[in-house]
Design a protein around this motif. Structure first.
Motif, PDB file in Angstrom:
ATOM      1  N   GLN A  31       0.824  -1.219   0.000  1.00 35.10           N
ATOM      2  CA  GLN A  31       0.000   0.000   0.000  1.00 35.10           C
ATOM      3  C   GLN A  31       0.851   1.260   0.000  1.00 35.10           C
ATOM      4  O   GLN A  31       0.639   2.193   0.774  1.00 35.10           O
ATOM      5  CB  GLN A  31      -0.961   0.010   1.201  1.00 35.10           C
TER       6      GLN A  31
ATOM      7  N   ALA B  92      -0.989   4.748  -0.540  1.00 34.79           N
ATOM      8  CA  ALA B  92      -1.691   5.269   0.635  1.00 34.79           C
ATOM      9  C   ALA B  92      -0.703   5.837   1.641  1.00 34.79           C
ATOM     10  O   ALA B  92      -0.939   6.890   2.251  1.00 34.79           O
ATOM     11  CB  ALA B  92      -2.533   4.166   1.266  1.00 34.79           C
TER      12      ALA B  92
ATOM     13  N   MET C  88      -9.732   6.765   1.326  1.00 31.02           N
ATOM     14  CA  MET C  88      -9.111   5.484   0.999  1.00 31.02           C
ATOM     15  C   MET C  88     -10.168   4.516   0.493  1.00 31.02           C
ATOM     16  O   MET C  88     -11.212   4.322   1.133  1.00 31.02           O
ATOM     17  CB  MET C  88      -8.413   4.887   2.230  1.00 31.02           C
TER      18      MET C  88
ATOM     19  N   LYS D 180      -6.248  -0.052   5.864  1.00 32.61           N
ATOM     20  CA  LYS D 180      -6.742   1.332   5.859  1.00 32.61           C
ATOM     21  C   LYS D 180      -6.753   1.914   7.275  1.00 32.61           C
ATOM     22  O   LYS D 180      -6.205   2.992   7.520  1.00 32.61           O
ATOM     23  CB  LYS D 180      -8.160   1.380   5.250  1.00 32.61           C
TER      24      LYS D 180
ATOM     25  N   VAL E 216      -7.154   7.546  -2.738  1.00 33.17           N
ATOM     26  CA  VAL E 216      -6.137   6.499  -2.850  1.00 33.17           C
ATOM     27  C   VAL E 216      -6.836   5.151  -2.908  1.00 33.17           C
ATOM     28  O   VAL E 216      -7.723   4.872  -2.092  1.00 33.17           O
ATOM     29  CB  VAL E 216      -5.168   6.527  -1.646  1.00 33.17           C
TER      30      VAL E 216
ATOM     31  N   LEU F 115      -6.463   1.194  -2.450  1.00 29.96           N
ATOM     32  CA  LEU F 115      -5.627   0.159  -1.857  1.00 29.96           C
ATOM     33  C   LEU F 115      -5.943  -1.170  -2.530  1.00 29.96           C
ATOM     34  O   LEU F 115      -7.108  -1.503  -2.757  1.00 29.96           O
ATOM     35  CB  LEU F 115      -5.859   0.051  -0.352  1.00 29.96           C
TER      36      LEU F 115
END
Length: 457
Positions: free
Chosen positions: A20, A23, A55, A63, A342, A344
């Motif tokens: 990730q 992020a 996210m 997250k 973003v 993920l």
């Protein structure tokens, strides 16, 4: 925050979260921008608002962990809320302004702990003196006077002490002090007088202390408790530390931190996205919740029991899987308040292997530490870790994708026999090496053929 560049922030997050990268870069930049904002001219500073982050990704990919670790990294007030807990005004449910009140409570607790740490040494000395006083002069039984007991006023019938008695007691105090410092009296029981907190009444989100309403006319009520010294020390230490702390400065600092450094993580925001044009049934208040959240994210003033708090410069991070609903299903005004988006990605086989090896709090280390308390010392071969990762990845592919949380189910089944049989005072130290064959033998659920009945119409 001054010493943490975005690259250093990402490196710190890498210690706990695998993959990730997009992020991590986004939250690192957002965090660094706070420091940059604090360095610009005051007139320009008021014009710079944080760029909130949205996210998007399946559950269990990191997250929430990214936001939580970010707050711990810089000691910032942090609160995590579920968007589904809130309802539109007029319906049964939590008010969205309680998000900010919870954030302020966390900020108050954080600042108070810092202030207590500063005065801890002095508070420990004062606590020791109180313990000695309680053992040299045990408190008398409370008066039978109902009016005196109601007011909580102490009795003043202590007789005068002669000079000889004072000298004897002084030597007694030195003896008790020496025993306390050597830890010889920890299990001795003493009578401790503790204050009873006045009841609080919550009105409009503000907690009103009924004792404060009387303007201090009613004295604080106390009660006697019989405790061991090691337990009484904690209570007395908290009381002495509270006396040394300036509560007004704690509140001022906490409110400032909440306004300038507060981080609010709103999870499951996709669950309040409208899925149909007309509001009906269980969806009736979803758009209303979005409109109630909007002023908080946009910037408003929320009243708390510690004072008014502005949300203009708080960082809001929202997250959701968006499996059914889409980001476009959120109201346009709320979408505009989360300009940084973003995505993920789902975890791969390699990610699962890295999750078992790289993080400081990897599950392999957690279970090894748990079982070590029962004299069971386990280690994992690399092939075994690959087999565990393969089982978790396959289960996510054939069933619901719950991300890294699938590893918890795998480990519980894998170590069920060991966890059940471990323990007992007579158990010797046992050393176990988990091999690939052991994994295949004990993961029965994850080796069963997939049930295809759910695909039959």
């Amino acid at each position: 925050m001054k010493e943490l560049t975005p690259r250093e922030i990402v490196r710190e997050l890498d210690r706990y979260i695998v993959g990730q990268e997009a992020a991590k870069r986004s939250v690192a930049i957002a965090l660094r921008n706070r420091y940059r904002r604090s360095r610009v001219d005051e007139k320009m500073r008021e014009e710079i608002a944080p760029k909130n982050i949205l996210m998007i990704g399946p559950t269990g990919v990191g997250k929430t962990e990214i936001a939580r670790r970010l707050a711990k990294l810089v000691q910032a007030p942090f609160v995590k809320v579920e968007a589904t807990k809130f309802t539109e005004v007029g319906y049964v449910g939590r008010d969205v302004e309680s998000i900010i009140r919870d954030l302020v409570e966390n900020s108050i607790r954080m600042v108070r702990e810092e202030h207590e740490a500063r005065v801890r040494t002095r508070a420990e000395v004062m606590t020791e003196e109180r313990l000695i006083d309680l053992m040299v002069f045990p408190p008398k039984k409370p008066s039978n006077n109902p009016f005196q007991a109601f007011l909580g006023t102490p009795s003043n019938n202590t007789p005068a002490v002669s000079d000889e008695e004072k000298e004897r007691l002084s030597g007694r105090r030195d003896e008790i002090r020496d025993q306390l410092r050597k830890g010889l009296l920890e299990d001795r029981e003493i009578e401790v007088e503790v204050e009873e907190k006045s009841p609080e009444l919550e009105v409009g989100g503000n907690a009103i202390n009924l004792g404060d309403m009387m303007g201090g006319f009613m004295p604080k009520r106390t009660k006697q408790r019989r405790l061991k010294i090691k337990e009484a020390r904690k209570i007395l230490l908290a009381e002495e530390a509270e006396k040394l702390i300036d509560q007004d400065s704690v509140q001022e600092e906490a409110l400032r931190r909440a306004e300038e450094n507060g981080i609010v993580f709103i999870d499951e925001i996709d669950k309040i996205a409208g899925r149909s044009a007309g509001g009906h049934g269980p969806d009736v208040s979803r758009e209303g919740v979005q409109r109630d959240i909007l002023p908080i994210v946009e910037g408003s003033t929320v009243n708390t029991k510690y004072g008014s708090v502005k949300t203009d410069f708080m960082l809001f991070i929202a997250a959701g899987a968006f499996h059914v609903a889409k980001v476009e299903d959120l109201i346009p005004e709320l979408q505009g308040r989360f300009p940084v988006r973003v995505t993920l990605s789902s975890l791969t086989r390699e990610d699962f292997v890295n999750i078992l090896v790289q993080p400081d709090n990897a599950l392999t280390r957690q279970y090894a530490a748990l079982l070590e308390t029962d004299k069971v010392h386990i280690t994992f071969e690399n092939e075994a870790l690959s087999a565990i990762a393969e089982a978790a990845f396959s289960a996510n592919e054939t069933g619901e994708d719950i991300g890294a949380r699938r590893l918890h189910a795998v480990f519980e089944e894998l170590l069920e026999d060991i966890s059940f049989n471990a323990g007992g005072e007579e158990m010797p130290d046992v050393y176990l090496n988990i091999t690939e064959e052991y994994v295949h033998e004990h993961l029965h659920t994850f080796r069963e053929e997939q049930d295809i009945r759910k695909y039959i119409l």
